[in-house]
Design an enzyme around this catalytic site. Structure first.
Site, PDB file in Angstrom:
ATOM      1  N   ASN A   1      65.514-113.225 -47.676  1.00 22.36           N
ATOM      2  CA  ASN A   1      66.595-112.941 -46.727  1.00 22.36           C
ATOM      3  C   ASN A   1      67.309-114.265 -46.469  1.00 22.36           C
ATOM      4  OD1 ASN A   1      68.249-112.243 -44.628  1.00 22.36           O
ATOM      5  ND2 ASN A   1      66.633-111.431 -43.309  1.00 22.36           N
TER       6      ASN A   1
ATOM      7  N   LYS B   1      64.545-116.800 -45.212  1.00 24.26           N
ATOM      8  CA  LYS B   1      63.227-116.233 -44.915  1.00 24.26           C
ATOM      9  C   LYS B   1      62.676-115.643 -46.204  1.00 24.26           C
ATOM     10  CE  LYS B   1      64.278-114.439 -40.394  1.00 24.26           C
ATOM     11  NZ  LYS B   1      64.641-113.219 -39.754  1.00 24.26           N
TER      12      LYS B   1
ATOM     13  N   ASN C   1      67.504-108.650 -31.359  1.00 18.83           N
ATOM     14  CA  ASN C   1      68.597-109.464 -30.825  1.00 18.83           C
ATOM     15  C   ASN C   1      69.920-108.764 -31.142  1.00 18.83           C
ATOM     16  OD1 ASN C   1      69.496-111.690 -29.385  1.00 18.83           O
ATOM     17  ND2 ASN C   1      69.926-112.810 -31.277  1.00 18.83           N
ATOM     18  N   GLY C   2      70.029-108.248 -32.380  1.00 19.86           N
ATOM     19  CA  GLY C   2      71.077-107.268 -32.697  1.00 19.86           C
ATOM     20  C   GLY C   2      70.484-105.897 -32.404  1.00 19.86           C
TER      21      GLY C   2
ATOM     22  N   ARG D   1      76.125-109.932 -28.162  1.00 24.04           N
ATOM     23  CA  ARG D   1      77.345-109.171 -28.482  1.00 24.04           C
ATOM     24  C   ARG D   1      77.639-108.135 -27.404  1.00 24.04           C
ATOM     25  NH1 ARG D   1      74.798-108.044 -33.938  1.00 24.04           N
ATOM     26  NH2 ARG D   1      75.161-109.940 -35.139  1.00 24.04           N
TER      27      ARG D   1
ATOM     28  N   ASP E   1      67.445-113.326 -24.255  1.00 27.98           N
ATOM     29  CA  ASP E   1      66.071-112.855 -24.451  1.00 27.98           C
ATOM     30  C   ASP E   1      65.700-111.876 -23.343  1.00 27.98           C
ATOM     31  OD1 ASP E   1      63.223-112.606 -24.558  1.00 27.98           O
ATOM     32  OD2 ASP E   1      63.184-114.421 -25.789  1.00 27.98           O
TER      33      ASP E   1
ATOM     34  N   ARG F   1      62.975-110.846 -22.345  1.00 26.66           N
ATOM     35  CA  ARG F   1      61.865-111.288 -21.480  1.00 26.66           C
ATOM     36  C   ARG F   1      62.398-112.073 -20.285  1.00 26.66           C
ATOM     37  NH1 ARG F   1      58.764-113.152 -26.805  1.00 26.66           N
ATOM     38  NH2 ARG F   1      60.955-113.537 -27.239  1.00 26.66           N
TER      39      ARG F   1
ATOM     40  N   GLY G   1      62.581-102.917 -28.525  1.00 26.77           N
ATOM     41  CA  GLY G   1      62.102-101.533 -28.636  1.00 26.77           C
ATOM     42  C   GLY G   1      60.587-101.451 -28.717  1.00 26.77           C
TER      43      GLY G   1
ATOM     44  N   ASN H   1      58.416-103.857 -27.697  1.00 30.52           N
ATOM     45  CA  ASN H   1      57.669-104.616 -26.676  1.00 30.52           C
ATOM     46  C   ASN H   1      58.046-104.378 -25.225  1.00 30.52           C
ATOM     47  OD1 ASN H   1      55.994-106.328 -28.447  1.00 30.52           O
ATOM     48  ND2 ASN H   1      57.984-106.995 -29.205  1.00 30.52           N
TER      49      ASN H   1
ATOM     50  N   GLU I   1      61.063-104.435 -42.333  1.00 27.92           N
ATOM     51  CA  GLU I   1      62.158-104.446 -43.309  1.00 27.92           C
ATOM     52  C   GLU I   1      61.715-105.036 -44.650  1.00 27.92           C
ATOM     53  OE1 GLU I   1      64.494-106.112 -39.941  1.00 27.92           O
ATOM     54  OE2 GLU I   1      66.193-105.268 -41.017  1.00 27.92           O
TER      55      GLU I   1
HETATM   56  P1  AMP Z   1      64.113-109.130 -33.085  1.00 31.47           P
HETATM   57  O1  AMP Z   1      65.550-109.457 -33.336  1.00 31.47           O
HETATM   58  O2  AMP Z   1      63.717-107.757 -33.525  1.00 31.47           O
HETATM   59  O3  AMP Z   1      63.169-110.195 -33.573  1.00 31.47           O
HETATM   60  O4  AMP Z   1      63.939-109.101 -31.480  1.00 31.47           O
HETATM   61  C1  AMP Z   1      64.030-110.294 -30.738  1.00 31.47           C
HETATM   62  C2  AMP Z   1      64.156-109.963 -29.280  1.00 31.47           C
HETATM   63  O5  AMP Z   1      63.077-109.132 -28.844  1.00 31.47           O
HETATM   64  C3  AMP Z   1      64.062-111.184 -28.381  1.00 31.47           C
HETATM   65  O6  AMP Z   1      65.301-111.839 -28.270  1.00 31.47           O
HETATM   66  C4  AMP Z   1      63.644-110.568 -27.065  1.00 31.47           C
HETATM   67  O7  AMP Z   1      64.800-110.183 -26.353  1.00 31.47           O
HETATM   68  C5  AMP Z   1      62.895-109.311 -27.449  1.00 31.47           C
HETATM   69  N1  AMP Z   1      61.464-109.363 -27.147  1.00 31.47           N
HETATM   70  C6  AMP Z   1      60.476-109.867 -27.885  1.00 31.47           C
HETATM   71  N2  AMP Z   1      59.280-109.732 -27.252  1.00 31.47           N
HETATM   72  C7  AMP Z   1      59.535-109.104 -26.072  1.00 31.47           C
HETATM   73  C8  AMP Z   1      58.748-108.661 -24.969  1.00 31.47           C
HETATM   74  N3  AMP Z   1      57.417-108.816 -24.940  1.00 31.47           N
HETATM   75  N4  AMP Z   1      59.374-108.059 -23.939  1.00 31.47           N
HETATM   76  C9  AMP Z   1      60.715-107.876 -23.952  1.00 31.47           C
HETATM   77  N5  AMP Z   1      61.504-108.260 -24.966  1.00 31.47           N
HETATM   78  C10 AMP Z   1      60.950-108.870 -26.011  1.00 31.47           C
END
Ligand code: AMP
Length: 401
Positions: free
Chosen positions: A15, A22, A216-217, A246, A287, A289, A337, A339, A387
């Site tokens: 990727n 990656k 994040n997206g 976004r 984020d 969190r 979704g 977490n 993915e």
């Molecule tokens: P991804 O792009 O699928 O890697 O998702 C990244 C995003 O997941 C991070 O920017 C966080 O906003 C969210 N995330 C990861 N861990 C947690 C968690 N334990 N609780 C809430 N959001 C989380």
């Protein structure tokens, strides 16, 4: 003992982004990752390689002026820390390609014609397709004896009917500039659709699902009988849900307003809408969190950000329920979704009239899990996305495996 088990077919999944690459060696039949890695800061003065095998992380600073150098650094990491790529017997290199345009409705073996076609649609994804191509070219040089396969993030959505893919924009302008809804995250939605059907105990081609990929997206997809029939991202990933940085759906006249009234140029507006909005723009962090911690601490901006985020999700669930008629499951995936129990709870609160009822105890569990009550007409699932495994599977399928 395991004489009937097929021999593992490993795929090197790549990727390539503009400043990062990656990679992962994946067993296409089991999804097991033999090694994963990330090369960061490509094009800067010093880059960084992180290579993980089993529980061991190996990090090193390297000089990676371009993607060819990143590919060389990756090969070096494999030679130094394993696994030995010659011993692994790779079947193919699988490349994530963000935009396949109108041409590609499935994964393909990369030929010079395919490369030219990916280049031809680069104007639709100027930040993504050029680095994807740089990764393809570098991998072809390094692994000249291996088939290279392109897996498009848009391909899963090519089953969208015209009424879902068409913007009500001047037809000639739209045609001249290939403006339509392409969607994204297709590889993830495809993986999750199959995994969710498996969890429900139904055939993938019978599954009617609303999949919420919240990373994040973020994007929502309506899946009817296993096929994408609508998705929330459009010409670009800007449309749809609220994301880390976004806006998602917004009145396009905001662009004219900022240009005419605030005197901003188009690049500044692009930056605001793609990089400085969403959770970051509303709550000061992209984020979830941090947003949740802000809500707990009584931060009003964080509270509103979370409400805007979940309200948008609820609207899409309602819209896609209308699109599908029968919904077997609402499926949550990706970082948020998978977490965030609070996001799932807030999003689904009050949707009993749609047959959706969340089990608050199950909602706190992790992994692939059903989080709806026994009475819920529509199942609610959490399914971790993968993915890389989907790309490996696609690569093997293209090769006739
Ligand atoms: P991804 O792009 O699928 O890697 O998702 C990244 C995003 O997941 C991070 O920017 C966080 O906003 C969210 N995330 C990861 N861990 C947690 C968690 N334990 N609780 C809430 N959001 C989380």
């Amino acid at each position: 003992m395991n004489a009937a088990r097929p021999t593992a077919q490993h795929v090197l999944v790549i990727n390539a982004g503009s400043s990062s690459l990656k990679y992962q060696v994946v067993d296409a039949s089991s999804g097991a990752a033999l090694a994963t890695g990330l090369i960061e800061r490509i094009g800067e003065k010093t880059g960084q390689v992180s290579h993980t095998v089993g529980d061991c992380d190996h990090e090193r600073e390297v000089d990676v002026p371009d993607h060819a150098a990143a590919m060389a650094a990756m090969s070096e990491a494999f030679s130094e820390h394993g696994p030995d790529l010659a011993g692994v017997n790779l079947a193919a290199v699988g490349h994530r390609v963000v935009q396949g345009g109108p041409e590609f409705s499935e994964s393909v073996l990369i030929t010079p014609e395919v490369e030219a076609a990916i280049e031809d649609v680069s104007d639709l994804a100027p930040l993504h397709n050029p680095p994807n191509l740089a990764g393809i070219r570098a991998a072809r040089e390094t692994f000249s004896d291996l088939p290279q396969v392109a897996v498009f993030d848009t391909a899963f959505h090519r089953t969208m009917p015209a009424h879902a893919a068409t913007y009500a924009l001047d037809r000639e302008v739209a045609q001249a500039h290939r403006i339509r809804r392409y969607g994204a995250h297709g590889t993830s939605h495809q993986y999750v659709a199959r995994a969710a059907a498996h969890e429900l105990g139904i055939a993938p081609e019978q599954a009617n699902l609303i999949i919420l990929h919240l990373g994040n997206g973020a994007s929502a997809t309506a899946v009817a009988n296993g096929n994408s029939v609508d998705t929330s991202m459009g010409l670009t990933p800007l449309e749809g849900l609220v994301m880390g940085t976004r806006t998602g759906d917004i009145d396009p006249a905001v662009v004219f307003h900022l240009a005419r009234t605030a005197g901003m140029d188009i690049d500044a507006i692009d930056t605001i809408m793609n990089r400085r909005s969403g959770l970051l723009g509303l709550a000061g962090s992209n984020d979830m969190r941090d947003v949740e911690a802000g809500v707990d601490a009584g931060d009003e901006n964080a509270r509103l950000a979370l409400e805007v985020y979940c309200y948008r999700l609820r609207k899409y669930i309602g819209a896609y329920t209308a699109v599908l008629g029968r919904v077997d499951a609402v499926v949550f995936t990706a970082g948020i979704g998978e977490n965030s129990a609070p996001v799932r709870a807030r999003t689904l609160a009050g949707l009993e009239s749609l047959g959706i009822s969340l089990d608050p105890v199950a909602n706190e569990t992790r992994g692939t899990v059903r989080i709806s009550t026994a009475e819920s007409r529509v199942a609610v699932l959490v399914v971790p996305t993968n993915e890389e495994w989907e790309i490996a599977r696609e690569a093997v399928a293209v090769l006739g495996g």
